[in-house]
Design a protein around this motif. Structure first.
Motif, PDB file in Angstrom:
ATOM      1  N   SER A  33     -78.384  38.368   9.739  1.00 45.53           N
ATOM      2  CA  SER A  33     -77.339  38.972  10.544  1.00 45.53           C
ATOM      3  C   SER A  33     -76.012  38.940   9.798  1.00 45.53           C
ATOM      4  O   SER A  33     -75.781  38.082   8.932  1.00 45.53           O
ATOM      5  N   ARG A  34     -75.130  39.850  10.191  1.00 42.23           N
ATOM      6  CA  ARG A  34     -73.777  39.802   9.630  1.00 42.23           C
ATOM      7  C   ARG A  34     -73.031  38.560  10.101  1.00 42.23           C
ATOM      8  O   ARG A  34     -71.999  38.193   9.538  1.00 42.23           O
ATOM      9  N   LEU A  35     -73.554  37.906  11.148  1.00 38.57           N
ATOM     10  CA  LEU A  35     -72.955  36.647  11.604  1.00 38.57           C
ATOM     11  C   LEU A  35     -73.123  35.547  10.565  1.00 38.57           C
ATOM     12  O   LEU A  35     -72.383  34.563  10.568  1.00 38.57           O
ATOM     13  N   GLU A  52     -77.679  34.464  19.787  1.00 42.02           N
ATOM     14  CA  GLU A  52     -77.456  35.571  18.860  1.00 42.02           C
ATOM     15  C   GLU A  52     -78.283  35.336  17.605  1.00 42.02           C
ATOM     16  O   GLU A  52     -78.284  34.240  17.042  1.00 42.02           O
ATOM     17  N   SER A  99     -72.410  34.103   7.514  1.00 45.76           N
ATOM     18  CA  SER A  99     -71.482  34.217   6.389  1.00 45.76           C
ATOM     19  C   SER A  99     -72.075  33.535   5.158  1.00 45.76           C
ATOM     20  O   SER A  99     -73.134  32.905   5.219  1.00 45.76           O
ATOM     21  N   LEU A 138     -79.579  35.084  13.912  1.00 47.60           N
ATOM     22  CA  LEU A 138     -78.977  34.763  12.625  1.00 47.60           C
ATOM     23  C   LEU A 138     -79.843  35.250  11.464  1.00 47.60           C
ATOM     24  O   LEU A 138     -79.366  35.963  10.582  1.00 47.60           O
TER      25      LEU A 138
END
Lengths: 114, 114
Positions: free
Chosen positions: B58-60, B44, B62, B46
């Motif tokens: 990415s919203r992943l 996924e 944090s 980043l």
């Protein structure tokens, strides 16, 4: 949004048999498509890529894939499986806009039976 | 050209500690990507750098995650106050010419948070 779907999370074939790993894509524009292989605890190795040239793409280790626009598919095949082909295989589409990052499918684990 | 290099290969850390990973891309590649891969899943996205500029996250990713690419060469990914959910393989990839020749991945850093 561009995406890929890999049909079958696990495929098992006998050594010497045909390997067929399925990938369907979703894209409103002609995509760039990739197949990667991953061995345990390793990174991803490029098998082959489609970049709008020939629709039948040949890659490493005897693999090939055919881009079929009418079916929105990019299935990976190998005529005769070898034990060393056992690995995880990922199909990916390159996004056209922005970062042009790769978006991956969930992967297909290929097992080869002796 | 020795490919994309990632260090360390493995990292075990206690929850709450900070960790930093390094990626050295192929020298002539101006684009660098970080991905995260959890067990049984595809990678996924980043974040992405073009030269030294971080152009997409990415919203992943944090606020505990930060990435840098000083001088457009190597990149670092730092995770602060690690959580067990951060346990994953972190993959780095580089490319040139908008990925027309593929994206080269490193072997990854496997993080285990205990």
């Amino acid at each position: 949004a561009q995406s890929v779907t890999q049909l079958g999370s696990h495929v098992s074939v006998s050594e010497g048999a045909l390997v067929l790993l399925r990938c369907n894509y979703s894209s409103s524009v002609p995509p760039y498509l990739f197949w990667y292989v991953q061995y345990p605890n390793q990174g991803l190795q490029l098998l082959l890529k489609y970049t709008s040239a020939a629709t039948l793409v040949k890659g490493i280790n005897g693999f090939e894939a055919e881009f079929k626009k009418s079916e929105t598919s990019f299935h990976l095949t190998k005529p005769s499986a070898h034990m060393s082909d056992a690995a995880e295989y990922f199909c990916a589409v390159r996004l056209i806009q922005g970062a042009q990052k790769l978006v991956f499918g969930q992967g297909t684990r290929l097992t080869i039976n002796p | 050209d020795t490919g994309v290099s990632q260090n360390p290969r493995h990292k075990i850390t206690k929850r709450g500690q900070n960790v930093t990973f390094r990626c050295d891309p192929i020298s002539e590649h101006n684009r660098l990507y970080w991905y995260r891969q959890t067990l049984g899943q595809g990678p996924e996205f980043l974040t992405y750098f073009q030269n030294e500029a971080q152009l997409e996250k990415s919203r992943l990713l944090s606020d505990r995650f930060s990435a840098e690419r000083p001088k457009g060469s190597f990149s670092t990914l730092e995770i602060q106050r690690t959580e067990q959910g951060d346990s994953a393989m972190y993959l780095c990839a580089s490319s040139s010419r908008q990925g027309a020749y593929g994206y080269t991945f490193g072997s990854g850093t496997r993080l285990t948070v205990v």
